[in-house]
Design an enzyme around this catalytic site. Structure first.
Site, PDB file in Angstrom:
ATOM      1  CG  HIS A 174     -14.424 -13.222 -11.557  1.00  0.00           C
ATOM      2  ND1 HIS A 174     -13.865 -15.002 -11.065  1.00  0.00           N
ATOM      3  CD2 HIS A 174     -13.191 -13.469 -13.158  1.00  0.00           C
ATOM      4  CE1 HIS A 174     -13.112 -15.375 -11.952  1.00  0.00           C
ATOM      5  NE2 HIS A 174     -12.922 -14.039 -13.295  1.00  0.00           N
ATOM      6  CG  HIS A 205       1.565  -2.210  -0.553  1.00  0.00           C
ATOM      7  ND1 HIS A 205       2.619  -1.106  -0.653  1.00  0.00           N
ATOM      8  CD2 HIS A 205       0.923  -1.492  -2.112  1.00  0.00           C
ATOM      9  CE1 HIS A 205       2.391  -0.189  -1.575  1.00  0.00           C
ATOM     10  NE2 HIS A 205       2.160  -0.566  -2.343  1.00  0.00           N
TER      11      HIS A 205
HETATM   12  O1  JB2 Z   1       6.421   3.661  13.228  1.00  0.00           O
HETATM   13  C1  JB2 Z   1       6.202   5.236  12.428  1.00  0.00           C
HETATM   14  C2  JB2 Z   1       6.798   4.849  10.852  1.00  0.00           C
HETATM   15  N1  JB2 Z   1       7.908   4.245  10.533  1.00  0.00           N
HETATM   16  C3  JB2 Z   1       8.491   5.296   9.744  1.00  0.00           C
HETATM   17  N2  JB2 Z   1       4.431   5.637  13.062  1.00  0.00           N
HETATM   18  C4  JB2 Z   1       4.821   6.293  12.176  1.00  0.00           C
HETATM   19  N3  JB2 Z   1       4.397   7.267  11.885  1.00  0.00           N
HETATM   20  N4  JB2 Z   1       5.630   6.938  10.861  1.00  0.00           N
HETATM   21  C5  JB2 Z   1       7.219   6.595  10.897  1.00  0.00           C
HETATM   22  N5  JB2 Z   1       7.707   6.150   9.682  1.00  0.00           N
HETATM   23  C6  JB2 Z   1       7.176   7.367   8.186  1.00  0.00           C
HETATM   24  O2  JB2 Z   1       7.334   7.297   7.212  1.00  0.00           O
HETATM   25  C7  JB2 Z   1       9.245   7.632   8.079  1.00  0.00           C
HETATM   26  O3  JB2 Z   1       9.536   8.490   9.293  1.00  0.00           O
HETATM   27  C8  JB2 Z   1       8.559   8.277   6.891  1.00  0.00           C
HETATM   28  O4  JB2 Z   1       8.316   9.507   7.269  1.00  0.00           O
HETATM   29  C9  JB2 Z   1       7.797   7.414   6.785  1.00  0.00           C
HETATM   30  C10 JB2 Z   1       7.742   6.733   4.992  1.00  0.00           C
HETATM   31  O5  JB2 Z   1       8.019   7.218   3.814  1.00  0.00           O
HETATM   32  P1  JB2 Z   1       8.522   7.254   2.671  1.00  0.00           P
HETATM   33  O6  JB2 Z   1       8.780   8.084   1.291  1.00  0.00           O
HETATM   34  O7  JB2 Z   1       9.966   6.363   2.724  1.00  0.00           O
HETATM   35  O8  JB2 Z   1       7.802   5.460   2.376  1.00  0.00           O
HETATM   36  P2  JB2 Z   1       6.673   5.544   2.130  1.00  0.00           P
HETATM   37  O9  JB2 Z   1       6.126   4.609   2.737  1.00  0.00           O
HETATM   38  O10 JB2 Z   1       5.800   7.311   2.519  1.00  0.00           O
HETATM   39  O11 JB2 Z   1       6.486   5.308   0.767  1.00  0.00           O
HETATM   40  C11 JB2 Z   1       7.286   4.155  -0.323  1.00  0.00           C
HETATM   41  O12 JB2 Z   1       5.790   3.329  -0.249  1.00  0.00           O
HETATM   42  C12 JB2 Z   1       4.802   3.913  -1.289  1.00  0.00           C
HETATM   43  C13 JB2 Z   1       3.332   3.010  -1.352  1.00  0.00           C
HETATM   44  C14 JB2 Z   1       7.706   4.722  -0.653  1.00  0.00           C
HETATM   45  O13 JB2 Z   1       8.446   3.825  -1.327  1.00  0.00           O
HETATM   46  C15 JB2 Z   1       7.080   5.166  -2.276  1.00  0.00           C
HETATM   47  O14 JB2 Z   1       7.370   5.556  -3.384  1.00  0.00           O
HETATM   48  C16 JB2 Z   1       5.829   4.134  -2.798  1.00  0.00           C
HETATM   49  N6  JB2 Z   1       5.261   4.745  -3.437  1.00  0.00           N
END
Ligand code: JB2
Length: 210
Positions: A136, A145
């Site tokens: 609350h 995040h």
């Molecule tokens: O500037 C960007 C950019 N930088 C990275 N623009 C766009 N459009 N995409 C971007 N990315 C992309 O985000 C990367 O190329 C990659 O495909 C994606 C990040 O994927 P990743 O699986 O490394 O991290 P995540 O942020 O989706 O997930 C993290 O955070 C979550 C909260 C992981 O550590 C998870 O385990 C966690 N649950």
């Protein structure tokens, strides 16, 4: 409504399933990684990089990048979506519990099993991740995040773009500065300065600023 996702990694899969559970259909993903172009994530196509946003016919977007790795950060991606003329879309997983007096800003995601209690206020482009609790009267700034299972006790203030690690607990009334980082599993019992990293039980300062 045509909804674009910015980032096609692990967090995007969570966002896609939360959207579908809430009755929303993601249209496409943009991702900076060329190797992903032409592929799909849970049947959502990756159409190219961020330059493909403008002119894509998208009306809304959500930042589906979770952690900050190489590339743009979540705040920059959010601003990019706005600059492309799209509206930020907030999503709430149907299993989340959201108080009727809580407020959720544009582009934020409240994920499965998360709880927002009375008068909690969450800014724009925030992730309240799986099973996180925002008690609350907490105030959570833009681009924050709150990772899986973290718990903010009552009246905690989290400033812009701070990161609260998975399973961390924050004592009531604590103020967390902008861009601060709270390590996984930490117990935060006093205020945290902007830009610093705190870790442990009780949490100690590991780095003063970034
Ligand atoms: O500037 C960007 C950019 N930088 C990275 N623009 C766009 N459009 N995409 C971007 N990315 C992309 O985000 C990367 O190329 C990659 O495909 C994606 C990040 O994927 P990743 O699986 O490394 O991290 P995540 O942020 O989706 O997930 C993290 O955070 C979550 C909260 C992981 O550590 C998870 O385990 C966690 N649950």
């Amino acid at each position: 409504m045509r909804i674009a996702l910015l980032g096609g990694g692990g967090h995007a899969a969570v966002i896609i399933e939360a959207m579908r559970a809430a009755g929303l259909a993601p249209a496409f993903i943009v991702d900076r990684n060329k190797a992903m172009w032409g592929r799909s994530v849970l049947e959502v196509p990756v159409i190219g990089d961020d330059d493909h946003l403008a002119g894509s016919g998208a009306t809304h977007f959500i930042v589906s990048l979770g952690a900050v790795g190489p590339g743009r950060d979540r705040q920059t991606l959010f601003e990019l979506g706005i600059a492309a003329g799209l509206k930020p879309l907030a999503i709430i997983h149907p299993t989340a519990i959201v108080s009727p007096s809580a407020m959720i800003g544009a582009g934020s995601a409240v994920l499965a099993g998360a709880v927002l209690c009375a008068r909690a206020t969450v800014g724009r482009n925030v992730i309240v991740n799986t099973r996180a609790v925002v008690e609350h009267d907490c105030t959570v700034g833009d681009h924050v995040h709150i990772a899986t299972g973290a718990c903010l006790s009552g009246q905690v203030q989290v400033s812009e773009a701070a990161f609260i690690g998975a399973g961390a607990a924050v004592r009531q009334n604590v103020v967390i500065g902008a861009h601060a980082c709270i390590g996984l599993g930490s117990a935060v019992v006093r205020d945290v300065a902007a830009g610093s990293l705190v870790v442990g039980v009780p949490a100690e300062v590991k780095r003063m600023s970034v």
